[in-house]
Write a protein that holds these residues in place. Structure first.
Motif, PDB file in Angstrom:
ATOM      1  N   VAL A  95      60.152 -50.409  85.013  1.00  0.00           N
ATOM      2  CA  VAL A  95      59.770 -50.687  86.398  1.00  0.00           C
ATOM      3  C   VAL A  95      58.530 -51.568  86.328  1.00  0.00           C
ATOM      4  O   VAL A  95      57.460 -51.125  85.915  1.00  0.00           O
ATOM      5  CB  VAL A  95      59.477 -49.391  87.169  1.00  0.00           C
ATOM      6  N   LYS A  96      58.674 -52.831  86.723  1.00  0.00           N
ATOM      7  CA  LYS A  96      57.579 -53.781  86.506  1.00  0.00           C
ATOM      8  C   LYS A  96      56.623 -53.869  87.691  1.00  0.00           C
ATOM      9  O   LYS A  96      55.501 -54.355  87.527  1.00  0.00           O
ATOM     10  CB  LYS A  96      58.123 -55.165  86.162  1.00  0.00           C
ATOM     11  N   GLU A  97      57.037 -53.430  88.850  1.00  0.00           N
ATOM     12  CA  GLU A  97      56.154 -53.487  90.018  1.00  0.00           C
ATOM     13  C   GLU A  97      56.635 -52.501  91.069  1.00  0.00           C
ATOM     14  O   GLU A  97      57.823 -52.188  91.140  1.00  0.00           O
ATOM     15  CB  GLU A  97      56.119 -54.904  90.608  1.00  0.00           C
ATOM     16  N   MET A  98      55.684 -52.014  91.854  1.00  0.00           N
ATOM     17  CA  MET A  98      55.991 -50.998  92.858  1.00  0.00           C
ATOM     18  C   MET A  98      55.093 -51.229  94.064  1.00  0.00           C
ATOM     19  O   MET A  98      53.946 -51.659  93.924  1.00  0.00           O
ATOM     20  CB  MET A  98      55.722 -49.616  92.257  1.00  0.00           C
ATOM     21  N   TRP A  99      55.602 -50.968  95.242  1.00  0.00           N
ATOM     22  CA  TRP A  99      54.802 -51.078  96.459  1.00  0.00           C
ATOM     23  C   TRP A  99      55.393 -50.145  97.507  1.00  0.00           C
ATOM     24  O   TRP A  99      56.473 -49.576  97.305  1.00  0.00           O
ATOM     25  CB  TRP A  99      54.769 -52.520  96.975  1.00  0.00           C
ATOM     26  N   THR A 100      54.677 -49.964  98.608  1.00  0.00           N
ATOM     27  CA  THR A 100      55.158 -49.046  99.635  1.00  0.00           C
ATOM     28  C   THR A 100      55.328 -49.783 100.958  1.00  0.00           C
ATOM     29  O   THR A 100      54.716 -50.820 101.207  1.00  0.00           O
ATOM     30  CB  THR A 100      54.181 -47.874  99.829  1.00  0.00           C
ATOM     31  N   ASN A 101      56.171 -49.225 101.789  1.00  0.00           N
ATOM     32  CA  ASN A 101      56.462 -49.782 103.109  1.00  0.00           C
ATOM     33  C   ASN A 101      56.246 -48.697 104.162  1.00  0.00           C
ATOM     34  O   ASN A 101      56.790 -47.588 104.029  1.00  0.00           O
ATOM     35  CB  ASN A 101      57.908 -50.265 103.192  1.00  0.00           C
ATOM     36  N   MET A 102      55.494 -49.018 105.187  1.00  0.00           N
ATOM     37  CA  MET A 102      55.309 -48.113 106.328  1.00  0.00           C
ATOM     38  C   MET A 102      55.804 -48.826 107.574  1.00  0.00           C
ATOM     39  O   MET A 102      55.192 -49.797 108.030  1.00  0.00           O
ATOM     40  CB  MET A 102      53.843 -47.716 106.469  1.00  0.00           C
ATOM     41  N   LEU A 103      56.918 -48.354 108.093  1.00  0.00           N
ATOM     42  CA  LEU A 103      57.543 -48.979 109.252  1.00  0.00           C
ATOM     43  C   LEU A 103      57.287 -48.111 110.481  1.00  0.00           C
ATOM     44  O   LEU A 103      57.787 -46.985 110.576  1.00  0.00           O
ATOM     45  CB  LEU A 103      59.049 -49.150 109.013  1.00  0.00           C
ATOM     46  N   ILE A 201      63.337 -54.494  85.168  1.00  0.00           N
ATOM     47  CA  ILE A 201      63.954 -55.461  84.261  1.00  0.00           C
ATOM     48  C   ILE A 201      64.310 -54.764  82.955  1.00  0.00           C
ATOM     49  O   ILE A 201      63.647 -53.794  82.561  1.00  0.00           O
ATOM     50  CB  ILE A 201      63.012 -56.654  83.977  1.00  0.00           C
ATOM     51  N   PRO A 202      65.341 -55.252  82.249  1.00  0.00           N
ATOM     52  CA  PRO A 202      65.631 -54.731  80.911  1.00  0.00           C
ATOM     53  C   PRO A 202      64.719 -55.422  79.894  1.00  0.00           C
ATOM     54  O   PRO A 202      64.053 -56.411  80.202  1.00  0.00           O
ATOM     55  CB  PRO A 202      67.092 -55.128  80.695  1.00  0.00           C
ATOM     56  N   CYS A 207      73.853 -62.551  74.977  1.00  0.00           N
ATOM     57  CA  CYS A 207      75.209 -63.051  75.182  1.00  0.00           C
ATOM     58  C   CYS A 207      75.673 -63.720  73.886  1.00  0.00           C
ATOM     59  O   CYS A 207      75.422 -64.913  73.668  1.00  0.00           O
ATOM     60  CB  CYS A 207      75.250 -64.034  76.359  1.00  0.00           C
ATOM     61  N   TRP A 208      76.289 -62.903  73.018  1.00  0.00           N
ATOM     62  CA  TRP A 208      76.812 -63.393  71.749  1.00  0.00           C
ATOM     63  C   TRP A 208      75.756 -64.144  70.947  1.00  0.00           C
ATOM     64  O   TRP A 208      75.972 -65.236  70.430  1.00  0.00           O
ATOM     65  CB  TRP A 208      78.045 -64.271  71.962  1.00  0.00           C
ATOM     66  N   GLY A 209      74.570 -63.539  70.863  1.00  0.00           N
ATOM     67  CA  GLY A 209      73.514 -64.115  70.051  1.00  0.00           C
ATOM     68  C   GLY A 209      72.524 -64.957  70.818  1.00  0.00           C
ATOM     69  O   GLY A 209      71.423 -65.235  70.322  1.00  0.00           O
ATOM     70  N   TYR A 210      72.875 -65.373  72.034  1.00  0.00           N
ATOM     71  CA  TYR A 210      71.932 -66.115  72.869  1.00  0.00           C
ATOM     72  C   TYR A 210      71.121 -65.085  73.657  1.00  0.00           C
ATOM     73  O   TYR A 210      71.517 -64.650  74.736  1.00  0.00           O
ATOM     74  CB  TYR A 210      72.669 -67.069  73.803  1.00  0.00           C
ATOM     75  N   GLU A 211      70.006 -64.703  73.094  1.00  0.00           N
ATOM     76  CA  GLU A 211      69.240 -63.563  73.609  1.00  0.00           C
ATOM     77  C   GLU A 211      68.021 -64.040  74.417  1.00  0.00           C
ATOM     78  O   GLU A 211      67.347 -64.993  74.036  1.00  0.00           O
ATOM     79  CB  GLU A 211      68.783 -62.666  72.469  1.00  0.00           C
ATOM     80  N   ILE A 212      67.793 -63.362  75.519  1.00  0.00           N
ATOM     81  CA  ILE A 212      66.604 -63.571  76.330  1.00  0.00           C
ATOM     82  C   ILE A 212      65.854 -62.248  76.391  1.00  0.00           C
ATOM     83  O   ILE A 212      66.454 -61.200  76.671  1.00  0.00           O
ATOM     84  CB  ILE A 212      66.953 -64.037  77.749  1.00  0.00           C
ATOM     85  N   LYS A 213      64.554 -62.298  76.118  1.00  0.00           N
ATOM     86  CA  LYS A 213      63.739 -61.097  76.175  1.00  0.00           C
ATOM     87  C   LYS A 213      62.806 -61.176  77.385  1.00  0.00           C
ATOM     88  O   LYS A 213      62.351 -62.254  77.743  1.00  0.00           O
ATOM     89  CB  LYS A 213      62.911 -60.947  74.888  1.00  0.00           C
ATOM     90  N   PHE A 214      62.571 -60.021  77.992  1.00  0.00           N
ATOM     91  CA  PHE A 214      61.743 -59.950  79.187  1.00  0.00           C
ATOM     92  C   PHE A 214      60.544 -59.042  78.932  1.00  0.00           C
ATOM     93  O   PHE A 214      60.655 -58.015  78.258  1.00  0.00           O
ATOM     94  CB  PHE A 214      62.547 -59.405  80.370  1.00  0.00           C
ATOM     95  N   PHE A 215      59.410 -59.444  79.498  1.00  0.00           N
ATOM     96  CA  PHE A 215      58.185 -58.671  79.352  1.00  0.00           C
ATOM     97  C   PHE A 215      57.565 -58.473  80.734  1.00  0.00           C
ATOM     98  O   PHE A 215      57.410 -59.438  81.482  1.00  0.00           O
ATOM     99  CB  PHE A 215      57.184 -59.387  78.434  1.00  0.00           C
TER     100      PHE A 215
END
Length: 217
Positions: A95-103, A201-202, A207-215
């Protein structure tokens, strides 16, 4: 064999390329909900650009808040399960970000989606009026016919409806959905409605060796 006596095969409907949405009832217990509501009401908020009756807290990294960290830890196993539905593998999710909503009563939230993430979630802390539950919108695009048949007598189902309203949104419930899915909240006809929203995010996509990493920053 007489053809008239042969059993009649039933027609089969295949659900092609459905969009998943997962609801996890009562993920947050009463004690954690009360603590979250108290913290949110005491925190600094800013007014939504499109509705003067909708307020948000600052977008935060869950690691910077003990409360958000605990909530993120509860949501993570659900993210892994939901991510398996999207990508076919149990990946490591953050979980990369969190916020709240007050309606407030009379307010609404305009149609929007969440960029730069793959799974988004909503945690409901207070009851939602039946007419003010989250509404999900069929993705716009050029893959559909440009004709519609919407009449008073036409039955609405998953293949022709343009919108879907959650049948339930009880305090403590978590709803996960693909981040690209547009959603909105109709005019609030009840009391103050408080939710927590987040994006996840994961760690990687391959995809068959074409890898993308997320931080997560």
């Amino acid at each position: 064999m007489d053809q008239a006596l042969e059993p009649v095969a039933e027609d089969q409907i295949e659900l092609l390329f459905p969009i998943p949405l997962m609801r996890s009832p009562k993920l947050l217990n009463q004690e954690l909900r009360d603590a979250a509501i108290a913290a949110i009401r005491a925190d600094k908020t800013e007014t939504n650009l499109r509705s003067e009756q909708l307020f948000h807290t600052t977008i935060a990294n869950p690691l910077d808040s003990n409360l958000f960290r605990e909530i993120a830890m509860l949501a993570t196993p659900k993210l892994v399960d939901f991510g398996y539905m999207l990508f076919g593998e149990r990946l490591n999710w953050t979980v990369k970000e969190m916020w709240t909503n007050m309606l407030e009563s009379g307010g609404s939230q305009a149609m929007h989606s969440h960029a730069n993430s793959f799974i988004s979630g909503i945690l409901y802390l207070t009851p939602s009026h039946p007419g003010s539950r989250t509404v999900f919108i069929r993705p716009p695009g050029g893959f559909e016919y440009s004709f519609r048949h919407h009449t008073r007598s036409a039955a609405m189902g998953p293949f022709n409806a343009g919108k879907y309203m959650l049948p339930e949104a009880d305090p403590g419930d978590l709803v996960l959905f693909p981040s690209y899915l547009y959603h909105e909240v109709p005019r609030n006809q009840g009391d103050q409605r408080i939710t927590i929203a987040f994006n996840a995010i994961p760690d990687r996509l391959d995809c068959w060796g074409y890898e993308i990493k997320f931080f997560a920053s």
